[in-house]
Design an enzyme around this catalytic site. Sequence first.
Site, PDB file in Angstrom:
ATOM      1  N   GLY A  92       0.834  -1.170   0.037  1.00 49.32           N
ATOM      2  CA  GLY A  92      -0.033  -0.056  -0.095  1.00 49.32           C
ATOM      3  C   GLY A  92       0.850   1.306   0.055  1.00 49.32           C
ATOM      4  N   SER A 118       9.254   5.493  -3.239  1.00 52.05           N
ATOM      5  CA  SER A 118       9.303   4.496  -2.312  1.00 52.05           C
ATOM      6  C   SER A 118       8.194   5.063  -1.395  1.00 52.05           C
ATOM      7  CB  SER A 118      10.535   4.599  -1.536  1.00 52.05           C
ATOM      8  OG  SER A 118      10.200   4.023  -0.138  1.00 52.05           O
ATOM      9  N   HIS A 125       4.392   1.700  -8.057  1.00 54.56           N
ATOM     10  CA  HIS A 125       3.336   0.695  -7.834  1.00 54.56           C
ATOM     11  C   HIS A 125       2.519   0.531  -9.281  1.00 54.56           C
ATOM     12  CE1 HIS A 125       3.981   1.436  -3.535  1.00 54.56           C
ATOM     13  NE2 HIS A 125       4.297  -0.029  -3.450  1.00 54.56           N
ATOM     14  N   GLN A 158      11.996  -3.716  -9.982  1.00 56.26           N
ATOM     15  CA  GLN A 158      13.377  -3.814  -9.981  1.00 56.26           C
ATOM     16  C   GLN A 158      14.233  -2.862  -8.560  1.00 56.26           C
ATOM     17  OE1 GLN A 158      15.181  -2.800 -13.743  1.00 56.26           O
ATOM     18  NE2 GLN A 158      17.322  -3.844 -13.455  1.00 56.26           N
ATOM     19  N   ARG A 184       8.228   4.850   1.687  1.00 54.51           N
ATOM     20  CA  ARG A 184       8.774   5.561   2.944  1.00 54.51           C
ATOM     21  C   ARG A 184       9.255   7.128   2.636  1.00 54.51           C
ATOM     22  NH1 ARG A 184      10.402   0.231   3.272  1.00 54.51           N
ATOM     23  NH2 ARG A 184      10.242  -0.865   5.188  1.00 54.51           N
TER      24      ARG A 184
HETATM   25  P1  AMP Z   1       6.102  -2.310  -1.680  1.00 55.97           P
HETATM   26  O1  AMP Z   1       4.608  -1.699  -1.549  1.00 55.97           O
HETATM   27  O2  AMP Z   1       7.342  -1.386  -1.512  1.00 55.97           O
HETATM   28  O3  AMP Z   1       6.241  -3.661  -0.863  1.00 55.97           O
HETATM   29  O4  AMP Z   1       6.433  -2.614  -3.167  1.00 55.97           O
HETATM   30  C1  AMP Z   1       5.420  -3.218  -3.832  1.00 55.97           C
HETATM   31  C2  AMP Z   1       6.187  -3.693  -5.225  1.00 55.97           C
HETATM   32  O5  AMP Z   1       6.215  -2.504  -6.083  1.00 55.97           O
HETATM   33  C3  AMP Z   1       7.596  -4.344  -5.143  1.00 55.97           C
HETATM   34  O6  AMP Z   1       7.723  -5.165  -5.991  1.00 55.97           O
HETATM   35  C4  AMP Z   1       8.528  -3.146  -5.319  1.00 55.97           C
HETATM   36  O7  AMP Z   1       9.719  -3.592  -5.869  1.00 55.97           O
HETATM   37  C5  AMP Z   1       7.735  -2.308  -6.282  1.00 55.97           C
HETATM   38  N1  AMP Z   1       8.091  -0.948  -6.371  1.00 55.97           N
HETATM   39  C6  AMP Z   1       8.377  -0.131  -5.148  1.00 55.97           C
HETATM   40  N2  AMP Z   1       8.922   1.059  -5.669  1.00 55.97           N
HETATM   41  C7  AMP Z   1       9.055   0.951  -6.751  1.00 55.97           C
HETATM   42  C8  AMP Z   1       9.701   1.978  -7.586  1.00 55.97           C
HETATM   43  N3  AMP Z   1      10.175   3.225  -7.449  1.00 55.97           N
HETATM   44  N4  AMP Z   1       9.712   1.596  -8.971  1.00 55.97           N
HETATM   45  C9  AMP Z   1       9.344   0.420  -9.432  1.00 55.97           C
HETATM   46  N5  AMP Z   1       8.638  -0.422  -8.804  1.00 55.97           N
HETATM   47  C10 AMP Z   1       8.579  -0.304  -7.342  1.00 55.97           C
END
Ligand code: AMP
Length: 319
Positions: A68, A222, A74, A185, A224
Amino acid sequence: MNVINNGNKGKKKKPKTIVILDINLVLRQFSRNPALPVILIHTPAEWNPLWLNHLQKNHTIGLVPTMGALHQGHLDLVKKSIEKADITVVSIFVNPTQFNNQDDFAKYPNTLQADLQILEKAGVDYVFLPSVETIYPSLPNLKLDFGDLERVLEGEFRPGHFNGVGIVVSKLFHFIRPHIAFFGQKDLQQVAIIKRLVNDLSFPIELEVVPTRREKDGLALSSRNMRLSPEERQNALILSRSLEKAKARLLGGKVWSEVQKEIMADFENLESSKLEYFALVHPETFELIQNFSPEEKSSICVAAFIGEIRLIDNLPIIP
Ligand code: AMP
């Protein structure tokens, strides 16, 4: 937005009646129309009849696992899934077992209502929103060991992290049973871990890796980042800038140990930052590379605290 009611735990349920009466659900099963509202599901029991229906119609199912607090990174994954699969399921679950730092877990951003609107607008078919009890009726005793792949970088600095990731992704795969799953990635070591998981446990799932989405100034998106103050947001640029600088130095012929020293000094000179690692690795095995060679695949990975926020990034040198 349609919510399949799961609020009658313990009582005699008639979920099938609810499902059949939902006109959007019925429409969804006959056509893939992006104008249809997104449907929220909370349990495998809600998903199973829908999955079966899609399977009978030979629909391919794409899964985008997330925690989320969605951003354009995402959405790149979501877009790719909508492009490649007939049906897209996005899961939102902040997985407690992959956080080695409880403060990070407690403060992980939650923007659920905005996320759902974004996903509906994007044309996502289903959002899977499981509770902690659904994912973990009991805490697993299982321990996954990814060998050398998890002895370095994220595995070294976040003990237990990849065990938590491996278990939750396995559960999502079992529950949703997608044909294709999409990962970013941005989390390069996670991609290597999931590839190993899929291979070692023979999940019949194709993996698709989507490039890192960045802000115009280079900062990798991100969830975060939302927690950074304006000053920290500016300081956070040190991650992407040091990756680019190191890449230029390496390709210019400087030896890796010298490049690493220069970057470590840059981080030391930036007051609010604390570097955890800055490493040149093979992007699939995560073997550390000491002597750069243009003949060998390599990526640079970085993790650092900016204030209290831990950020990671990476850059392919030889893809
Ligand atoms: P998360 O919500 O941070 O667990 O991320 C969910 C998915 O989105 C994971 O496969 C991450 O690698 C991908 N993701 C997060 N940030 C990015 C970004 N800046 N660019 C591409 N994919 C991302």
